[in-house]
Design an enzyme around this catalytic site. Structure first.
Site, PDB file in Angstrom:
ATOM      1  N   CYS A 231     -65.107 -24.032 -68.675  1.00  0.00           N
ATOM      2  CA  CYS A 231     -64.348 -25.266 -68.869  1.00  0.00           C
ATOM      3  C   CYS A 231     -62.960 -25.212 -68.245  1.00  0.00           C
ATOM      4  O   CYS A 231     -62.485 -26.196 -67.685  1.00  0.00           O
ATOM      5  CB  CYS A 231     -64.252 -25.593 -70.351  1.00  0.00           C
ATOM      6  N   HIS A 273     -61.642 -24.801 -75.908  1.00  0.00           N
ATOM      7  CA  HIS A 273     -62.178 -25.695 -74.876  1.00  0.00           C
ATOM      8  C   HIS A 273     -61.032 -26.339 -74.103  1.00  0.00           C
ATOM      9  O   HIS A 273     -59.894 -26.411 -74.582  1.00  0.00           O
ATOM     10  CB  HIS A 273     -63.061 -26.765 -75.519  1.00  0.00           C
ATOM     11  N   ASP A 288     -64.137 -35.298 -69.841  1.00  0.00           N
ATOM     12  CA  ASP A 288     -64.542 -33.896 -69.933  1.00  0.00           C
ATOM     13  C   ASP A 288     -65.649 -33.654 -68.907  1.00  0.00           C
ATOM     14  O   ASP A 288     -66.818 -33.947 -69.159  1.00  0.00           O
ATOM     15  CB  ASP A 288     -65.036 -33.571 -71.345  1.00  0.00           C
TER      16      ASP A 288
END
Length: 670
Positions: A231, A273, A288
Site C-alpha cells: 500500500c 494502511h 485507495d
C-alpha cells in the site's frame, strides 16, 4: 514524504539545500504503517465472508522496512510547502538555481499538450502546495444515501479515457508515464482518473515483499518498473504522478479493516494502511488504489487483479467504514468519528454498497442476544434477495423479505459466540450467486428451545414482493408465522391469471406420506381468490410449502414460498380432508363433511357447492341422491351403516347414465 516524519539531516542541507521548519509540536519518532489488505478472497459466492476472505491474522509487517525512501530527481521541484499526514509539520524546500533550467528543458511541451505539475502553455509554474482540509471540505455526517462518491462522476464519460489509460505501457520514468497518460486528459478530474486507472490495472500487490521486506521497495520508480508493491508503494506512486500532473495529492495513513481484521477488535500501535486524498473542484476527495486494484487469497500468497470502482473518490461517510486516518481531519466528516466508534461499528464492505444496500441494524458488529434471540434488518434501494448462514449453516433463523430490505430473527441453539453471515443478490440477477455483504458475531448467553424450526423451512419465510411477482397478491397473513390453538387455520390470496397452485405440509415429527401431507390442505377457489384451509394432524411446528405453475404449462410446479405454522396444543389431532379425483373442479367447494373419516352407523349431512352438474349421488352401502337448494348448494343425508368407504359421484349430463367419482371418504371401524 507522506506518512513518515523525517529528522533533519545536515547532509541534506548541503546537497539538496533542504530546510525543515517544525512549528509547535513535532516528533522525531519515525512511524511506519503496517500494510493491511482488504476485500481479499476468491470473489463472489457463499464461500466468502463479509470481507471476501477468512479472518486469519496475517503476519504483521512494516512498509519499506522502516527505511526512508530516497528522493527521486523529479522530487526536487515539488511543492515549496507541504503538510505531513498529521498536519503538524511544515517542510520548506529550497532548490539550487542550476536545477531548474535542466528540468524545464526536460519537461517542456509543445502547444496543446496537457499541463503538468501546474505548468500551462505560457510557461512553468510550480505546483500549488497541498493544504490540509478545512471546514468546507468536511461533509455532513451521516451519508445522505444519494451517491457512493464525494463528487458527481459520470462513469460513461470515462469509457474512452479508461480504455486509453489501460493501454499505456511506459516504464522508463514516472514523468514519461504521466506525459503519456495525460494526452487524453484535459480536466483535473480526468487526470486523476487516468492515473487511478493505470495504477489499479498495472500495479499488483507484492505478497512476496509483504512477507520478506528485504525484497520490497516502495520507491515510485521501483514500483513503476517492477509493477508491484504494497500500500505504501501504491500511494507513493499515486502521489508522485499527481504531483507531476499538477494535482494536489496527499498520502494518508491510518487503521483499516482489511485482511486479518476480526469483528470488534481494537486498534493500537502504528498505522497499518496507506491511501490518498486528491484536491478537485475546491475540495479534498479520498481514494485507495491498493484496494481498487484487486485482492489476495485467503492464505495471503496470491494476488488477483480485480478492479473495484468503489474506492475511487469514495464518499467520506462510506470510506470511514474501513479507513480510519491518523489525523481525524482527513476523515472529511463533521463531526469526526471516534476510534472507539470505528472499532465498534459494523463493517460494510464495498459489495454492500455497490449492490444498492443502504444500512444495517444493529450498526455494531458484535450483537448480544436477548432471551436467545437476535434481530437484524437491512435496508436497500430496490428489491433484493437475501440468505444467511449461522456458523456456516442456514438454520435457526427466520428471514423475511421486504420491498426495500429484509428482516432476520436468529435463535442460536447453543450458548457462546456464533458467526452470522448475510448474503445478497439483485432480484433480477441471472446467476444464482449470492455475495456476502455482512458479518456479525452473536454472543448468546441463553437458548430459546421453543424456537426450533423444521428442517424443511426454506428462507425467506412468508409472503413478500417475490411471491407477489409470482402472482400471489394480497395475502391474508403477511407475517411468516401463523399461530393456531385448535390446529386449524386458513390462508387466502388473490391469484394472478393462469396460475395453478399446489401446497403441502411438512414436519420433522410426522410420518405422513406425501399424499397425506397434501390432503391436510384443502383448496377453495372463488373467482380470482384462493383459500388454503389447513387442518393439522397433530401439534408442533409445520411448514406450509406453496408451489405454482401456469395452467397452460404442462411442466412441473415451482416452489414459491412457505409459512411456518405453529400449534402448541397437544390435544390437536385432525384427520385429512376427503380424497378428491380429477373430475373435482378447483372451484367446487365442500362445506360438510370436511373430515375424510366419517363416523360408523350414523346419518351424515352433506353440503357441497358444485356447478354445471345434472345429478349428485352419495354411494355408501346404499345410494343417496343430493338435491339442489335455491342457494345453489347440493345437500342431503347419507347413512354409513354397513360400509367402509363412501363416494360422491356426479352426473354431468342428464342425457347420459355415466357418473364420475369426485370425492372419497373413509368410515371408522366399528
Amino acid at each position: 514524504m507522506g506518512t513518515m516524519d523525517f529528522k533533519a539531516d545536515p547532509s541534506a542541507v548541503t546537497i539538496n539545500l533542504l530546510l525543515i521548519v517544525h512549528p509547535e509540536k513535532t516528533t522525531s519518532k519515525q512511524k511506519v504503517p503496517r500494510d493491511r489488505r482488504a476485500e481479499s478472497g476468491r470473489g463472489g459466492g457463499l464461500q466468502e465472508d463479509g470481507n471476501g476472505n477468512n479472518r486469519s491474522q496475517p503476519p504483521k509487517g512494516r512498509d519499506c522496512n522502516g527505511q526512508q525512501v530516497p528522493r527521486e530527481p523529479y522530487e526536487q521541484t515539488q511543492a515549496v510547502t507541504s503538510y505531513s499526514n498529521e498536519g503538524t509539520q511544515v517542510t520548506v524546500e529550497i532548490h539550487p538555481r542550476d536545477t531548474t533550467p535542466q528540468l524545464l528543458k526536460k519537461l517542456s511541451f509543445g502547444k496543446g499538450t496537457p499541463s503538468l505539475r501546474g505548468r500551462d502553455n505560457k510557461g512553468f509554474q510550480k505546483t500549488e502546495a497541498p493544504r490540509p482540509p478545512s471546514g468546507k471540505d468536511l461533509h455532513a455526517y451521516p451519508w445522505d444515501k444519494s451517491s457512493l462518491k464525494s463528487m458527481p462522476v459520470d462513469l460513461q464519460q470515462f469509457e474512452k479515457l479508461d480504455a486509453y489509460a489501460l493501454k499505456v505501457n511506459v516504464k522508463n520514468s514516472v514523468e514519461e508515464l504521466v506525459t503519456a497518460l495525460l494526452k487524453q486528459a484535459r480536466t483535473d478530474l480526468e487526470k486523476v482518473r487516468a492515473i487511478w486507472m493505470w495504477i489499479c490495472h498495472h500495479i499488483e500487490y507484492d505478497v512476496v515483499g509483504y512477507h520478506n521486506k528485504s525484497q520490497l521497495s516502495c520507491k515510485p520508480i521501483d514500483v513503476l518498473q517492477t509493477g508491484k508493491s504494497i500500500c505504501e508503494g501504491y500511494a507513493g506512486l499515486f502521489q508522485q504522478m499527481c504531483s507531476i500532473a499538477g494535482i494536489q495529492c496527499m498520502k494518508l495513513s491510518g487503521y483499516s479493516k482489511g485482511y486479518g481484521y476480526k469483528m470488534g477488535q481494537t486498534f493500537t500501535g502504528d498505522s497499518d494502511h496507506t491511501w490518498n486524498a486528491v484536491y478537485l473542484d475546491g475540495r479534498w476527495h479520498l481514494l485507495d488504489s491498493t484496494w481498487g486494484s484487486g485482492s489476495v487469497d485467503d492464505s495471503f500468497s496470491k494476488f488477483t487483479f480485480r478492479y473495484n470502482e468503489f474506492y475511487f473518490l469514495t464518499h467520506p461517510a462510506l470510506f470511514i467504514n474501513n479507513h480510519f486516518p491518523d489525523n481525524s481531519n482527513w476523515q472529511l466528516l463533521k463531526p469526526a468519528l471516534a476510534l472507539k466508534d470505528f472499532e465498534n461499528n459494523m463493517l460494510h464492505n464495498s459489495t454492500f454498497y455497490t449492490l444498492g444496500l443502504l444500512a444495517a441494524h444493529p450498526a455494531t458488529g458484535v450483537i448480544q442476544t436477548v432471551n436467545g434471540k437476535a434481530a437484524i434488518s437491512v435496508d436497500c434501494r430496490s428489491s433484493m434477495l437475501f440468505t444467511f448462514k449461522l456458523k456456516g449453516i442456514q438454520e435457526h433463523g427466520l428471514m423475511t423479505l421486504r420491498k426495500h430490505g429484509m428482516t432476520l430473527e436468529v435463535y442460536p441453539q447453543k450458548t457462546g459466540s456464533h458467526k452470522l453471515q448475510i448474503f445478497a443478490k439483485p432480484s433480477k440477477a441471472s446467476e444464482d450467486v449470492y455475495n456476502c455483504v455482512l458479518e456479525y458475531v452473536l454472543e448468546c448467553k441463553s437458548v430459546d428451545k421453543s424456537m426450533r424450526f423444521p428442517k424443511d423451512l426454506h428462507q425467506p419465510v412468508g409472503p413478500s414482493w417475490f411471491s407477489e411477482r409470482q402472482g400471489f397478491l394480497r395475502p391474508s397473513h403477511p407475517n411468516p408465522i401463523i399461530h393456531t390453538n385448535d390446529g386449524r387455520c386458513s390462508v387466502t390470496f388473490t391469484l394472478g391469471k393462469d396460475i395453478s397452485v399446489l401446497a403441502s405440509l411438512h414436519s420433522d415429527n410426522s410420518s405422513l406420506t406425501e399424499d397425506m401431507r397434501r390432503r391436510h390442505i384443502m383448496q377453495i377457489h372463488r373467482g380470482n381468490q384462493i383459500e388454503l384451509k389447513i387442518h393439522l394432524p397433530h401439534a408442533g411446528n409445520f411448514v406450509l410449502k406453496i408451489y405454482a405453475k401456469k395452467k397452460s404449462d404442462p411442466g412441473n410446479y415451482d416452489y414459491i414460498f412457505n409459512y411456518l405454522i405453529s400449534c402448541l396444543n397437544t390435544e390437536v389431532k385432525w384427520p385429512a380432508f376427503p380424497q378428491s379425483y380429477s373430475k373435482w373442479a378447483e372451484d367446487y367447494e365442500i362445506l360438510e363433511p370436511l373430515s375424510s373419516l366419517l363416523p360408523a352407523n350414523r346419518n351424515v349431512q352433506f353440503k357441497l357447492k358444485l356447478h354445471g352438474i345434472a345429478k349428485v349421488l352419495v354411494q355408501a352401502d346404499n345410494t343417496y341422491p343430493l338435491t339442489r337448494s335455491r342457494d345453489g348448494y347440493w345437500q342431503g343425508t347419507c347413512n354409513t351403516s354397513g360400509c367402509t368407504e363412501v363416494f360422491v359421484m356426479v352426473h354431468e349430463n342428464a342425457n347420459h347414465s355415466f357418473y364420475s367419482h369426485v370425492l372419497k371418504y373413509e368410515v371408522e371401524a366399528q
